[in-house]
Motif scaffolding. Structure first.
Motif, short mmCIF file in Angstrom:
data_model
loop_
_atom_site.label_atom_id
_atom_site.label_comp_id
_atom_site.label_asym_id
_atom_site.label_seq_id
_atom_site.Cartn_x
_atom_site.Cartn_y
_atom_site.Cartn_z
N HIS A 199 0.85 -1.19 0.00
CA HIS A 199 0.00 0.00 0.00
C HIS A 199 0.89 1.24 0.00
N PRO A 200 0.59 2.24 -0.82
CA PRO A 200 1.46 3.42 -0.93
C PRO A 200 1.70 4.17 0.38
N LEU A 201 0.77 4.04 1.34
CA LEU A 201 0.92 4.75 2.61
C LEU A 201 1.47 3.86 3.72
N SER A 202 1.79 2.62 3.40
CA SER A 202 2.28 1.70 4.43
C SER A 202 3.73 2.00 4.79
N LEU A 250 3.72 -9.34 6.03
CA LEU A 250 2.40 -9.96 5.95
C LEU A 250 1.43 -8.96 5.35
N ASP A 251 0.48 -9.45 4.56
CA ASP A 251 -0.46 -8.55 3.88
C ASP A 251 -1.89 -8.68 4.37
N THR A 252 -2.13 -9.56 5.33
CA THR A 252 -3.48 -9.74 5.85
C THR A 252 -3.42 -9.77 7.38
N PRO A 253 -4.46 -9.26 8.05
CA PRO A 253 -4.42 -9.13 9.52
C PRO A 253 -4.75 -10.43 10.24
#
Length: 316
Positions: free
Chosen positions: A23-26, A171-174
């Motif tokens: 994500h660009p804001l991550s 990781l990309d999912t919570p």
């Protein structure tokens, strides 16, 4: 709200995976790194959503916590704040706060530009990538990352490879990262992983632990075997308590009691009736871990740490 106001997002360890890495804001789990500190120091406003901004998350390392005058916490418990650092707190559920914030913000994103949020978040991600490439545990972390699927839950113990994974494993999912933050507990990964496997139904679980810490709860392998849970325990075997050894050395104290006497943890696992393996390269770890996850049965993988990362390496 972050997208509406073009604000970089720093995740705490417990929030790992809440925002996709790409994500660009991550800005990832980065509060221990200088570039993230610069974000906090230079910001006009810092919103702490559902976090106490504790030192175990990195917010109290140099430079110190963000200026309280420009920081607002949103938390269901206003009293959960760092000792000695009273912060203005909006006492409410984070989800309710976010809903209200979205309703009150302009529908079009604000503030994008050469020094906007995406640019500042990218600088943090670049530093994280550089740290990972230079870190001696980086190749092992990458092996774990490549081996796991999106449904795997990861559980971390107090072990050096697990410490480094807090910020460097992506990781990309919570809801997939469990760790004993702030307590310095040795040995919780295996029982936590069993609980995660039972609680999640059928999701595979991978626990990352050290050889020393594993000895505190290794008997729980019997529980894993009896329940037949889809759990893989990865034990980083460096010959003892390397983190404690380096702590002694930092203080100029001769290390004592930092070696373990368990010589073959893979054989111990086999004695419980579990599939087990001992290996020594990241490539072997990736292949074996991928196979263990697919097998969906309890297993133990023991990784022989490289010579330079073992107890006693500095005395060699």
């Amino acid at each position: 709200p972050a997208e509406r106001i073009d604000a970089p997002v720093i995740l705490t360890g417990n929030a790992k995976g809440l925002l996709p890495e790409a994500h660009p804001l991550s800005a990832g789990v980065s509060a221990f790194f200088p570039s993230a500190h610069r974000l906090l120091v230079d910001a006009d406003l810092v919103l702490g959503l559902g976090t106490e901004l504790s030192d175990s998350e990195g917010f109290a390392v140099s430079p110190p916590n963000p200026d309280p005058a420009k920081l607002i916490r949103v938390d269901i418990d206003a009293g959960s704040e760092p000792p000695g650092l009273p912060l203005p707190t909006v006492e409410m559920r984070v989800a309710d706060f976010i809903e209200l914030a979205i309703d009150s913000l302009p529908s079009e994103p604000m503030g994008r530009g050469a020094n906007g949020g995406e640019h500042r978040a990218a600088a943090v991600r670049t530093e994280l990538a550089e740290e990972r490439a230079a870190d001696p545990y980086g190749r092992w972390i990458e092996a774990v990352e490549r081996a796991i699927t999106d449904e795997v839950v990861l559980v971390a113990d107090s072990a050096q490879v697990a410490y480094q994974s807090h910020g460097l494993l992506r990781l990309d999912t919570p809801g997939r990262w469990l760790a004993p933050y702030g307590f310095g507990t040795l040995g919780p990964a295996l029982p936590m992983a069993i609980g995660a496997a039972v609680g999640s139904g059928s999701r595979p679980v991978v626990a990352l632990a050290g050889d020393g810490g594993s000895l505190f709860t290794l008997a729980e392998l019997a529980t894993a075997r009896d329940l037949g849970v889809p759990l893989t325990l990865v034990i980083w075997d460096n010959g003892g308590y390397r983190e404690i050894e380096t702590s002694f050395q930092r203080e100029g104290i001769r290390p004592a009691g930092v070696q373990t006497s368990a010589q073959d943890l893979a054989a111990i696992a086999a004695g419980f009736g579990l599939a087990s393996a001992r290996l020594s390269t990241p490539e072997e770890l990736e292949a074996r871990l991928r196979a263990a996850i697919a097998d969906r049965a309890p297993a133990v993988i023991v990784v022989d740490a490289p010579a330079g990362l073992r107890v006693g390496a500095d005395a060699a």
